[in-house]
Structures are given as structure tokens and as C-alpha cells.
Design an enzyme around this catalytic site. Structure first.
Site, PDB file in Angstrom:
ATOM      1  N   CYS A 164       0.795  -1.224   0.000  1.00 38.66           N
ATOM      2  CA  CYS A 164       0.000   0.000   0.000  1.00 38.66           C
ATOM      3  C   CYS A 164       0.827   1.273   0.000  1.00 38.66           C
ATOM      4  O   CYS A 164       0.268   2.365  -0.030  1.00 38.66           O
ATOM      5  CB  CYS A 164      -0.974  -0.015   1.165  1.00 38.66           C
ATOM      6  SG  CYS A 164      -2.167  -1.356   0.981  1.00 38.66           S
ATOM      7  N   HIS A 304      -2.205   9.182   5.325  1.00 36.80           N
ATOM      8  CA  HIS A 304      -2.616   7.858   4.845  1.00 36.80           C
ATOM      9  C   HIS A 304      -4.075   7.647   5.252  1.00 36.80           C
ATOM     10  O   HIS A 304      -4.876   7.198   4.461  1.00 36.80           O
ATOM     11  CB  HIS A 304      -1.697   6.786   5.433  1.00 36.80           C
ATOM     12  CG  HIS A 304      -2.000   5.404   4.961  1.00 36.80           C
ATOM     13  ND1 HIS A 304      -1.804   5.015   3.658  1.00 36.80           N
ATOM     14  CD2 HIS A 304      -2.488   4.323   5.610  1.00 36.80           C
ATOM     15  CE1 HIS A 304      -2.158   3.742   3.525  1.00 36.80           C
ATOM     16  NE2 HIS A 304      -2.580   3.299   4.689  1.00 36.80           N
ATOM     17  N   GLU A 315      -0.603   6.956  12.952  1.00 33.98           N
ATOM     18  CA  GLU A 315      -0.171   8.064  12.124  1.00 33.98           C
ATOM     19  C   GLU A 315      -0.188   9.387  12.893  1.00 33.98           C
ATOM     20  O   GLU A 315       0.715  10.214  12.764  1.00 33.98           O
ATOM     21  CB  GLU A 315      -1.162   8.136  10.961  1.00 33.98           C
ATOM     22  CG  GLU A 315      -0.669   8.826   9.790  1.00 33.98           C
ATOM     23  CD  GLU A 315      -1.656   8.695   8.642  1.00 33.98           C
ATOM     24  OE1 GLU A 315      -1.312   9.150   7.564  1.00 33.98           O
ATOM     25  OE2 GLU A 315      -2.770   8.154   8.820  1.00 33.98           O
ATOM     26  N   LYS A 336      -9.073   9.362   1.505  1.00 38.45           N
ATOM     27  CA  LYS A 336      -9.670   8.008   1.476  1.00 38.45           C
ATOM     28  C   LYS A 336     -11.105   8.041   1.989  1.00 38.45           C
ATOM     29  O   LYS A 336     -11.886   7.136   1.713  1.00 38.45           O
ATOM     30  CB  LYS A 336      -8.830   7.036   2.305  1.00 38.45           C
ATOM     31  CG  LYS A 336      -7.477   6.728   1.679  1.00 38.45           C
ATOM     32  CD  LYS A 336      -6.752   5.615   2.417  1.00 38.45           C
ATOM     33  CE  LYS A 336      -5.374   5.362   1.833  1.00 38.45           C
ATOM     34  NZ  LYS A 336      -4.383   6.401   2.213  1.00 38.45           N
ATOM     35  N   HIS A 341      -9.699   3.312  -0.406  1.00 35.70           N
ATOM     36  CA  HIS A 341      -8.291   2.930  -0.327  1.00 35.70           C
ATOM     37  C   HIS A 341      -7.990   1.972  -1.491  1.00 35.70           C
ATOM     38  O   HIS A 341      -8.336   0.802  -1.438  1.00 35.70           O
ATOM     39  CB  HIS A 341      -8.028   2.255   1.023  1.00 35.70           C
ATOM     40  CG  HIS A 341      -6.590   1.898   1.259  1.00 35.70           C
ATOM     41  ND1 HIS A 341      -5.586   2.157   0.345  1.00 35.70           N
ATOM     42  CD2 HIS A 341      -5.988   1.304   2.314  1.00 35.70           C
ATOM     43  CE1 HIS A 341      -4.432   1.725   0.837  1.00 35.70           C
ATOM     44  NE2 HIS A 341      -4.647   1.201   2.023  1.00 35.70           N
ATOM     45  N   PHE A 400       0.903  -2.871   4.475  1.00 36.16           N
ATOM     46  CA  PHE A 400       1.212  -4.245   4.853  1.00 36.16           C
ATOM     47  C   PHE A 400       2.661  -4.535   4.477  1.00 36.16           C
ATOM     48  O   PHE A 400       3.126  -4.133   3.408  1.00 36.16           O
ATOM     49  CB  PHE A 400       0.307  -5.227   4.101  1.00 36.16           C
ATOM     50  CG  PHE A 400      -1.095  -5.315   4.652  1.00 36.16           C
ATOM     51  CD1 PHE A 400      -1.559  -4.392   5.570  1.00 36.16           C
ATOM     52  CD2 PHE A 400      -1.948  -6.332   4.245  1.00 36.16           C
ATOM     53  CE1 PHE A 400      -2.860  -4.484   6.074  1.00 36.16           C
ATOM     54  CE2 PHE A 400      -3.235  -6.427   4.745  1.00 36.16           C
ATOM     55  CZ  PHE A 400      -3.699  -5.508   5.657  1.00 36.16           C
TER      56      PHE A 400
END
Lengths: 412, 419
Positions: A164, A304, A315, A336, A341, A400
Site C-alpha cells: 500500500c 494515509h 499516524e 480516502k 483505499h 502491509f
């Protein structure tokens, strides 16, 4: 220097439609229509109403390309046209390509698997039913090949697949190629089209996606107390990166400049995040150092902000760690909330959003943020866009595998 | 931007020599670097009829499968169930490479170690199993590890976690060219910010679905005899044989490596990459391989006559072999440099292939011997190369050029030199 942009994202085709959506605070999340999601835990996604023929792809291209490749090529064509770049300006051997993707052509792979395995009944699949492009679906590098053909690029070409964060890392890789002189122009970006049963099921299995099936429009809720997972998306963004002097020489319109890029890994867990955001903070510090910027110079953080419980906390801690007191004064938002996403693609889409924020001096909002979470106590620009001067944007990604990436973009 | 404050630059040594100090190999003809190297020098092939599944219904029935590999020997059992065979091979090769380099990652700064691997088909066997469960039973049967085992970044992520490597990790997918592209990325990172990079790649395109997919490339051999199935540059060339495995390498800046007393195998001295234009129907394909070679030689500041051996891409498809032979001829002159393709003993390993060739080139430098191309007896007309056929050739090797071409048009070239 970024001199061309192309975006194909949920809510509309093209950069203009994309900006219109994310600056309005509307959302493009809905019940999945690309397949029947009955029986899945999460049945919602941010989909593109995408007609490849209407977007200029030929019948042969439509047959040959998986959806992710189609989105990438359409975006690359828009970016190239937008840049005004010609073969006289930069010949093929000086053109590079760097495309990111997390899951490559899984959608095409799954569709074809269903055929060769006769609906999943045969483990030893029947090769007689394989389409001629199947190998092109198996190797994700095909996405970079298609963009290279589109861009008539014969320089260095790569497909970056760091999950990602791939969409930030691919732009970062392109930035390095230009910096080192390996190419004069790099067509950089990312694409993913993961809204297929196997990808939806694999996130169901680990409860990473939102099960808020009754209210899809408001399901992606980054930084909200009631967030319950990310909403899958799809899309592509491609940009033209050009060496500064060359761009100025040909009189190109310059959107913004990439001034810093760094990535770190948490070496902690493939999917889990420690709450302290330590490695992301380190990536941000290193990117600031490269850009020769101080924390106080950052006008906006494009987060993110996936909307999972752990990400948004992680974050928030990273921003505080890296920017100190300035974190509390810096607007942070997650697009997002509106476009979902799209895994490896979203990093590039967020770079595009950051560039457009600089261009318009408008910060896109975090939609659906109504109930603050005490653990997320920064200024997340809830619900409505904010007009203010934007000279420097920090865009970050987390994925990930433990990857954490930070990029700094500046008005030139 | 006008009020930017000056800060120290992050880059440190743009011309620092980058050396390889550790090698780990998992190959069809040998697990472990020395086992592989001994087999390769002896011309012992790892190609055989496929036995991990019934190959009868597939057009390709011969492959290079890693034999006598017990993942449990190298990988904790908890990790084995979370990862695909491809990642098992990568974790095993990494463990061997770190051991070979004599380095303990726990003693190095966490942010200055990175992992950059090549992948081409990801965790396809794991993935096929899960996708089969989904389509035959339902979404609730898909396991919790699908999301982390299948994707192309799985090996990099797992290696990073296992050794606490928190630097700028990466994953590059350029099919067979990937192993060279990640070595170049390792060098870039070492010159900018890293102290040690685990680089290389493995692949295991072994699932029934992956075999089927590979066949559609039009480049796989359908011959049943393992000895005659993969004959690059030969009059009898008929495509290539797929294989699995690869190599992981430990790359370090030379000064730091020397300081800790490491004995390098060689130097990553030069790199070049190019891409071929899209083939047009009815017109001969145009290759940019020559440009990649010249970029790599220039980068290494090496003249063609200083190159002691070329490790060819050797895809086994006649017109593509001819194009490669022509490119080598154009740079070096006819039969001017020994050329070899030890991958005739392993098959093409895709994401692992060029990494293994790079490891092999470094071993050739170490021992002063060029491993053979096996099976090939009659070079095709136009393949005007000094092929090292039959048996290994003993000769000092100070400089080796490794070539790799990825499906779709990727060309990469890497020069390695004696330390």
C-alpha cells in the site's frame, strides 16, 4: 518537477473530476457493483464508472489489458497530454517509467481462474481455456509495460510493488531516476483495480475493511471515533516528472516540485502497527532533511488516513513525533474518506491530490469526520475543504509489510 | 520556496564502491551456495519431470524444482504457514547469505539496513489454494494469511521483520530482469543512506494456474526430455523451462565491509537498463539490449575488451536468442568474449533468475572458472558466440557482465568486478 497529471479515480474520470469530488467533500463509496457481494462481510467499495472505450482505449487494448492496466494507461495518456511533452523534447531513450501496484492484475487473474478451473472446481486447471494474455496478468510488470508503450519510453522502466505504499514509492523511484540523470523524464504513478472477490475476501478474513454495509456513503471515516476499517477503492494516477532545467527550457507548466522522499519499515508485523508511529516519524524526518525544510514549513499533511482503528492512531503519533508542536497547527486530511483505499494506487492519487492542493490553495477535507476520537487530536479538516495558502505538503503512506513512506512536495 | 533552512545532506558517498559480502542460494540443482556451485561447475542439471503435481495435462512437463528443501530447516514453523513456498525459499536464502557474510543484523543500526527483493509471480501457490476455497466453498473460507502471503511484497516484508531491518525496503517486479534491478537499487541505497542491503530474489511459479499462465507467454518448451528441453542458442532451441528458487545477496559499502573484516566476493561496478519499443505486427522486433550493456560498461568505466565473461539471458526462443547474440556481437565483436548460460541447469527462475546469475558470476570471479551451458551442442546459425559448452572453463575472471531481459521488453545489464 511535476509537469503533467492524469487521474482516474472513483467519482469521475480525469483530474478535473477528481479535484471536483475531493474538494467538494462528496464521497464515491457505495455498494459493490463490479460483482455480487452477497455473502461477503464488507460489501462496499469506491468504484469507478469506467467505460474503457469511452476513455479512448481500442478494442484490442480493452481485450489485452486487465482493468488495472486500463486505468493506468488512461491516466498516463491524460498526464502526457497535460504535460505537452513531445518526442522532440525528450526522445524515447531518455524517457523512464515507474509504476506502482500492490496486487497487479489480480482482477484479470481471478476472472480467468474461474474459467480455467471451471468455477473453482478443478485444482489442476485446464490450460486449454487460458486466454493468450494470461501470462501478462500473472506478472505485475505488465502494468509498467503498458504505460511504457503509451509513453514511448525506452529508458529505465520498473514496476514497484511495496503493497500500500507502492504509489508513493513509485513516484519516489521516478524522482531518483530523474535526480541521477538516468532519464530526463519519468512517467511515474500507480494503478490498482482490486475490487474482485478474492481481494475483498482476504480483507474480510482479517476484518480490515469496514462492514458498514447499510451506509456506504459514510463508511470511510478516517480519524472519527466510530471508524471501523477502510473502504476498498480502485484507481490510478500518473504524473510526468521532469528535470527542472529541462522543464523550464521547454516552457512547461509546473505544478509542483518533489523536494524530499524517504521510506522506512517497522520490522514489527505484516499487518499490525505499534501505536507510537516511530518508523513513519523517522521517514518524515529524513524526507524533511533531504528537502532542507523544517517541521514549521509544512502547510498541509495529506495523511494515509485509512480509517482502521490502529492506522489513524499510529499516524497521529507519527506526526506529533516528527513535527512536534507544529503537528497541532498543521491541517491533516485523508481523501480516502471520499475515494476509498485503492491499495498500491492510492499513494500516487494522494500525490496528485497534494499537487492540486498546492495549485488551488485549497485543502481537501476528511469527509465523514463528525465525532472526534480523543486519540486523534489534530486538525483533520472535517467535512469541508479549506481555502488557505499551501506551499509545502507532506504526503505519507503506510502498508502491509510494515512499509512507511513520506514525500514532500513544494510550490516552486 | 524561499525560507528553507540549510540542513545536512542525507547523501553520503555517491561514488562509494558497493560490494557483495554474502550469498545464499536455493536452486533446483542445489540448496546452499557451495552445493549449487559444485553442481553447476559439474554440469549437473536440476531439470526433471514435474512431480509436485500431475503434469500430464499441461503442455510443459519439465521444470527446475528445488529438491531436498525442507523449509522447517530455515524458517520458523509459525512463519511457514503464513507464507508461500516462494517466501520460504527467500527466507532460507537470506539466512544463508547473512551467515555467509558473517554479519549479525542485531549489531547494526536498524534504519541503515534494508531489504530489496525482486518478485514476478508472488505467492501463486498459496493464492491458488485460497482462491479455490473462495470459489468452491465461499468467502468465509478464505484464510487470514492470504492478504500477506500472496502479494509481491511478502518476502521483503518477512525478511525485514525477521531481522529487524527498518531502512528503506523495496520490491521491484520486472520479471526476469528484477534480480539486476534490485541489485542496482541496493547500490543506490548504500550510496545514499544504507549500511547493509539484503537484495536478490526468489520465485516459485509452480502452481497449476501459474504453469498454465506461463504457457501463454509462448516461450515455454514442450519437450519431455529434460536434457533436450531447454537449449538456448542451439539449432534445436524450443523455448525455456520454468524453474524456482533464486539467490539472496548481502550488499555493503566497501569501506564499512572492510572495516568489519568482511571478504567481498566482488563489486557491483556498473548497471544499465533500457526498454524495448512495442513490437509492431509484421515488423521485426527492435531490441535495446545493446544500450543497456553500454550503459552498464560506461557506468563501471570498463571497456568491452576488459570483460572476461558474459552471463546471457538465454531465453531459448530462437529469434530472441539471435537478438541477444547480435547485441553481444555488436558490443564485443564476433566470438570475442566467453558467453555462458548456467540457467540451462535450473530453468528460468523469473524474479530469482538474474539474482542467481549474479551470484554465479561472483562465484566465477572468486574461483577463476566459468560454469558451462549444458545440453547445447550445435549453436544456431547467427549465434556467433564463444559459448562455454559442455564443461567448465578455467580462466581468470576479473570482470563479468550479467544480462537479463524481462517479459514485455525490460533489458538490464550489470557489471561485477573482482574485489
Amino acid at each position: 518537477m511535476i509537469t503533467g497529471l492524469g487521474v482516474t479515480a472513483p467519482g469521475g474520470i480525469g483530474t478535473a473530476a477528481f479535484w471536483d469530488l475531493i474538494s467538494s467533500g462528496r464521497t464515491a463509496t457505495r455498494r459493490i457493483s463490479l460483482f455480487d457481494p452477497t455473502g461477503f462481510r464488507s460489501r462496499i467499495a469506491a468504484e469507478i464508472d469506467f467505460d474503457p472505450a469511452a476513455c479512448g482505449l481500442s478494442p484490442q487494448e480493452i481485450r489485452r489489458m486487465d482493468r488495472a492496466a486500463q486505468l493506468g494507461v488512461v491516466s498516463a495518456r491524460e498526464a502526457l497530454a497535460d504535460s505537452g511533452l513531445t518526442l522532440e523534447d525528450v526522445p524515447p531513450e531518455r524517457r523512464g517509467v515507474s509504476i506502482g501496484s500492490a496486487v497487479g492484475c489480480t482482477t484479470g487473474l481471478e476472472e480467468e481462474y474461474v474459467v480455467v478451473s471451471d468455477g473453482g472446481r478443478e485444482w489442476l486447471v485446464d490450460p486449454a481455456y487460458a486466454v493468450p494474455h494470461l501470462y501478462g496478468y500473472m506478472v505485475p510488470s505488465t502494468l509498467a509495460v503498458e504505460v511504457a508503450w503509451t509513453a514511448q519510453a525506452e529508458g529505465p522502466v520498473a514496476l514497484i510493488s511495496t503493497g500500500c505504499t507502492a504509489g508513493l514509492d513509485s513516484v519516489g523511484h521516478g524522482y531518483r531516476l530523474v535526480q541521477e540523470g538516468a532519464a530526463d523524464v519519468v512517467i511515474a504513478g500507480a494503478t490498482d483495480a482490486p475490487i474482485s472477490p478474492i481481494t475483498v475476501a482476504c480483507f474480510d478474513a482479517i476484518k480490515a475493511t469496514s462492514p458498514n454495509n447499510d451506509d456506504p456513503e459514510h463508511a470511510s471515516r478516517p480519524f472519527d471515533r466510530d471508524r471501523d476499517g477502510f473502504v476498498l477503492g480502485e484507481g490510478a494516477a500518473v504524473m510526468v516528472l521532469e528535470e527542472r532545467e529541462a522543464a523550464l527550457r521547454r516552457g512547461a507548466e509546473i505544478y509542483a516540485e518533489i523536494v524530499g522522499f524517504a521510506s522506512r519499515s517497522n520490522a514489527y508485523h505484516m499487518t499490525g502497527l505499534k501505536p507510537d508511529g516511530r518508523e513513519m516519524a523517522e521517514a518524515i524526518r529524513v524526507a524533511l532533511r533531504e528537502a532542507r525544510l523544517n517541521p514549521e514549513d509544512v502547510d498541509y499533511i495529506n495523511a494515509h488516513g485509512s480509517g482502521t482503528r490502529q492506522n489513524d492512531r499510529h499516524e497521529t503519533a507519527a506526526f506529533k513525533d516528527a513535527l512536534g508542536e507544529h503537528a497541532y497547527k498543521t491541517p491533516v486530511s485523508s481523501i480516502k474518506s471520499m475515494v476509498g483505499h485503492s491499495l498500491g494506487a492510492i499513494g500516487s492519487i494522494e500525490v496528485a491530490a497534494s499537487v492540486l492542493a498546492i495549485k488551488h490553495n485549497v485543502i481537501p477535507p476528511t469527509a465523514n469526520l463528525h465525532t472526534p476520537d480523543p486519540e486523534c487530536d489534530l486538525d483533520y479538516v472535517p467535512v469541508t475543504a479549506r481555502e488557505q495558502p499551501v506551499d509545502v505538503v507532506l504526503s505519507v503512506g503506510s502498508g502491509f509489510g510494515g512499509f512507511q513512506t513520506a514525500m514532500l512536495l513544494a510550490q516552486r | 520556496m524561499n525560507d528553507r533552512k540549510t540542513a545536512t545532506r542525507s547523501g553520503r558517498a555517491p561514488d562509494e564502491r558497493v560490494v557483495v559480502t554474502g550469498i545464499g542460494v536455493t536452486a533446483p540443482n542445489g540448496v546452499g551456495t557451495e552445493a549449487y556451485w559444485a553442481a553447476t561447475l559439474n554440469g549437473k542439471s536440476g531439470l526433471a519431470r514435474i512431480t509436485h503435481l500431475d503434469p500430464e495435462r499441461y503442455p510443459t512437463r519439465v521444470a527446475g524444482v528445488v529438491q531436498e528443501f525442507d523449509a522447517a530447516e530455515y524458517v520458523p514453523s509459525r512463519l511457514i504457514v503464513q507464507t508461500d513456498h516462494w517466501t520460504h525459499l527467500g527466507l532460507a536464502a537470506t539466512a544463508m547469505a547473512l551467515d555467509d557474510a558473517g554479519v549479525d543484523p542485531a549489531e547494526l543500526p536498524e534504519y541503515e539496513m534494508a531489504v530489496v527483493t525482486a518478485s514476478s509471480s508472488g505467492g501463486n501457490e498459496f493464492g491458488q489454494r485460497e482462491i479455490e476455497k473462495l470459489w468452491s466453498k465461499g468467502p468465509e473460507y478464505v484464510g487470514v494469511y492470504q492478504s500477506i502471503a500472496w502479494f509481491y511484497a511478502a518476502t521483503t516484508g518477512q525478511v525485514s521483520i525477521r531481522y529487524g531491518m527498518r531502512g528503506p525496503c523495496g520490491v521491484i517486479c520486472t520479471e526476469q530482469a528484477g534480480g539486476l534491478d534490485v541489485a542496482a537499487q541496493a547500490r543506490r541505497l548504500l550510496r545514499r543512506e544504507a549500511r547493509l542491503v539484503v537484495t536478490g530474489g526468489t520465485d516459485a511459479s509452480r502452481s497449476p494456474y501459474a504453469l498454465t499462465a506461463q504457457f501463454t507467454s509462448g516461450m515455454l518448451s514442450t519437450r519431455d526430455d529434460p536434457v533436450r528441453a531447454y537449449l538456448p542458442f542451439d539449432v534445436d532451441a524450443c523455448g525455456h523451462v520454468p524453474g524456482e528458487g533464486g539467490a539472496m545477496l548481502i550488499a555493503e559499502g566497501e569501506s564499512a565491509a572492510r572495516r568489519r573484516g568482511a571478504v567481498p566476493y566482488g563489486v557491483i561496478a556498473g548497471y544499465g537498463a533500457s526498454f524495448d519499443p512495442r513490437p509492431e505486427p509484421g515488423r521485426p522486433a527492435r531490441s535495446n539490449l545493446v544500450r543497456a550493456i553500454r550503459l552498464a560498461l560506461d557506468d563501471a568505466r570498463i571497456r568491452p575488451d576488459q570483460v572476461d565473461v558474459v552471463f546471457a539471458d538465454a531465453v531459448g526462443v530462437p529469434e530472441r536468442d539471435l537478438a541477444e547474440a547480435a547485441a553481444i556481437g555488436e558490443v564485443f565483436g564476433p566470438r570475442a568474449v566467453p558467453v555462458t548460460a548456467p540457467k540451462t541447469m535450473t530453468g528460468r527462475l523469473y524474479g530469482g533468475g538474474a539474482a542467481l546469475d549474479l551470484a554465479t558470476a561472483l562465484l566465477a570471479i572468486r574461483d577463476g572458472v566459468i560454469p558451462p551451458t549444458v545440453g547445447v551442442t550445435s549453436p544456431a546459425p547467427g549465434c556467433d558466440l564463444d559459448l562455454v559448452l559442455g564443461t567448465a572453463r578455467e580462466t581468470p575472471v576479473r570482470t563479468a557482465l550479467v544480462l537479463a531481459r524481462g517479459y514485455g521488453g525490460f533489458n538490464s545489464a550489470l557489471v561485477v568486478t573482482a574485489p
